[in-house]
Design an enzyme around this catalytic site. Structure first.
Site, mmCIF file in Angstrom:
data_model
loop_
_atom_site.group_PDB
_atom_site.id
_atom_site.type_symbol
_atom_site.label_atom_id
_atom_site.label_comp_id
_atom_site.label_asym_id
_atom_site.label_seq_id
_atom_site.Cartn_x
_atom_site.Cartn_y
_atom_site.Cartn_z
ATOM 1 N N ARG A 1 0.843 -1.207 0.000
ATOM 2 C CA ARG A 1 0.000 0.000 0.000
ATOM 3 C C ARG A 1 0.873 1.250 0.000
ATOM 4 N NH1 ARG A 1 -5.198 1.876 1.417
ATOM 5 N NH2 ARG A 1 -5.292 3.513 2.993
ATOM 6 N N HIS B 1 -8.588 7.226 2.363
ATOM 7 C CA HIS B 1 -8.272 7.905 3.614
ATOM 8 C C HIS B 1 -9.478 8.688 4.119
ATOM 9 C CE1 HIS B 1 -3.630 7.865 2.945
ATOM 10 N NE2 HIS B 1 -4.076 6.771 3.519
#
Length: 381
Positions: free
Chosen positions: A321, A344
């Site tokens: 990631r 996010h």
């Protein structure tokens, strides 16, 4: 032995042993005997402070247990958390930290006598060989244990709230990211049919999905024709994604579509061969019998691929990631768009429709990855 007033109550403080003892008059007990609870301390001021705390508790209607220790409070919290449905893995972590870092150090202390200075000294000692992140978890466990004790009238106040978590002396291990060249090498190794986890690695690099999102991915979340993967759940407590904004639809790069197509055919053959032994979880990434991967299973198989790629065995799946974010950033993708792609929850980034709904599909990541790794293949050809 002078008499003093603590609030509206008469009290006395007198020398005893190596310190002082204070007693406060609360009238008579139901059986007719005098009700004079006592507190001890090294100095008169310490005894006065404890008597004042006792009066505060009395006026608040709190019936503190004199022998209720930190150990009892922490154990009560762990029982409470287990009943709330915390995962076995989480409870194992909490139990280890509780036993080794709280109970073994300050477990015998009576909760009613625990001070903010005691907590601060304990945390400072822990900080000598712990990371800041672990310190926060340990401090949080103590805060929550005392808060639960407050709610159950075991103690009058939560002294752990009065202390800030210090910085750990041992630095937290930072995640790394693969360079573009390393990522390309890993992708080639992951394409080899002998690596069952290959499609997992490929999708992780080109999409930035979290490891827990990948483990929870089902085939109903994948549209191979439209080249889209929908993130609706994760392998976390309760099965929810990390945040509401983590629910997203992401277009897949071509290499991920090819890898998942091959994996689906492979699974169909395995299911046919396994017969009744096949576990029907419909997971995209699973063991040969259809059962889910644990994070340990993924880590072990991932190391086999990094080793085959000549990258060693020190890499961990979550760093895929970080690799995605690093490559996107290097290619000039705006921070706001990267934040969108990886799901996010920072509210300061651009708020777009797909964070609340599954449409429209985010295509930037797939478009960039197709170009980036196609260029790498051309260079190495």
């Amino acid at each position: 032995m002078a008499k003093i007033l603590i609030g509206n109550y008469e009290a006395t403080i007198y020398p005893e042993g190596n310190g002082y003892t204070g007693a406060i008059s609360l009238g008579s007990k139901p059986d007719g005997t005098r009700n004079r609870p006592k507190r001890k301390g090294r100095t008169k001021d310490a005894v006065k402070a404890k008597l004042r705390d006792l009066v505060d508790e009395i006026e608040k209607g709190v019936q503190s247990e004199r022998n209720y220790t930190v150990e009892k409070a922490v154990n009560a919290l762990l029982v409470h958390l287990a009943k709330q449905g915390k995962s076995d893995a989480t409870m194992t972590t909490y139990r280890g930290l509780a036993d080794n870092r709280i109970i073994s150090k300050i477990g015998k202390a009576k909760l009613s006598e625990l001070t903010a200075d005691d907590v601060e000294a304990w945390l400072d000692e822990c900080a000598k060989d712990m990371t800041t992140q672990t310190l926060k978890i340990v401090h949080g466990l103590l805060r929550r244990a005392i808060r639960l004790a407050e709610r159950r009238d075991k103690v009058g106040r939560n002294v752990a709230l009065l202390v800030d978590t210090p910085h750990g002396k041992r630095p937290t291990k930072r995640s790394r990211s693969l360079s573009l060249e390393q990522a390309t090498t890993l992708l080639r190794a992951a394409e080899e049919p002998r690596h069952r986890l290959g499609a997992y690695v490929i999708l992780a690099i080109v999409s930035g999905l979290r490891t827990e999102e990948l483990r929870a991915l089902t085939w109903t979340d994948v549209d191979l024709k439209k080249k889209v993967v929908y993130v609706l759940r994760s392998d976390r407590d309760g099965g929810d994604t990390k945040t509401k904004r983590s629910r997203r639809g992401i277009a897949m790069a071509d290499m991920a579509v090819d890898a998942l197509t091959a994996l689906r055919k492979r699974q169909a053959a395995e299911k046919l061969q396994a017969g009744d032994a096949w576990q029907g979880h419909n997971l995209v990434f699973c063991k040969e019998d259809g059962t889910p991967y644990t994070d340990g299973d993924v880590a072990r198989r991932f190391r086999q691929i990094t080793k085959a790629a000549g990258l060693g065995e020190s890499w961990v799946p979550r760093e895929l990631r970080h690799t995605f974010v690093s490559i996107m950033s290097d290619q000039g993708v705006a921070l706001e768009k990267i934040s969108d792609l990886v799901g996010h929850s920072d509210t300061r980034t651009t708020q777009t429709v797909y964070r609340h709904e599954l449409r429209p599909v985010i295509t930037t990541g797939a478009e960039k990855m197709n170009v980036i790794f196609e260029d790498q293949k051309t260079k190495s050809a």
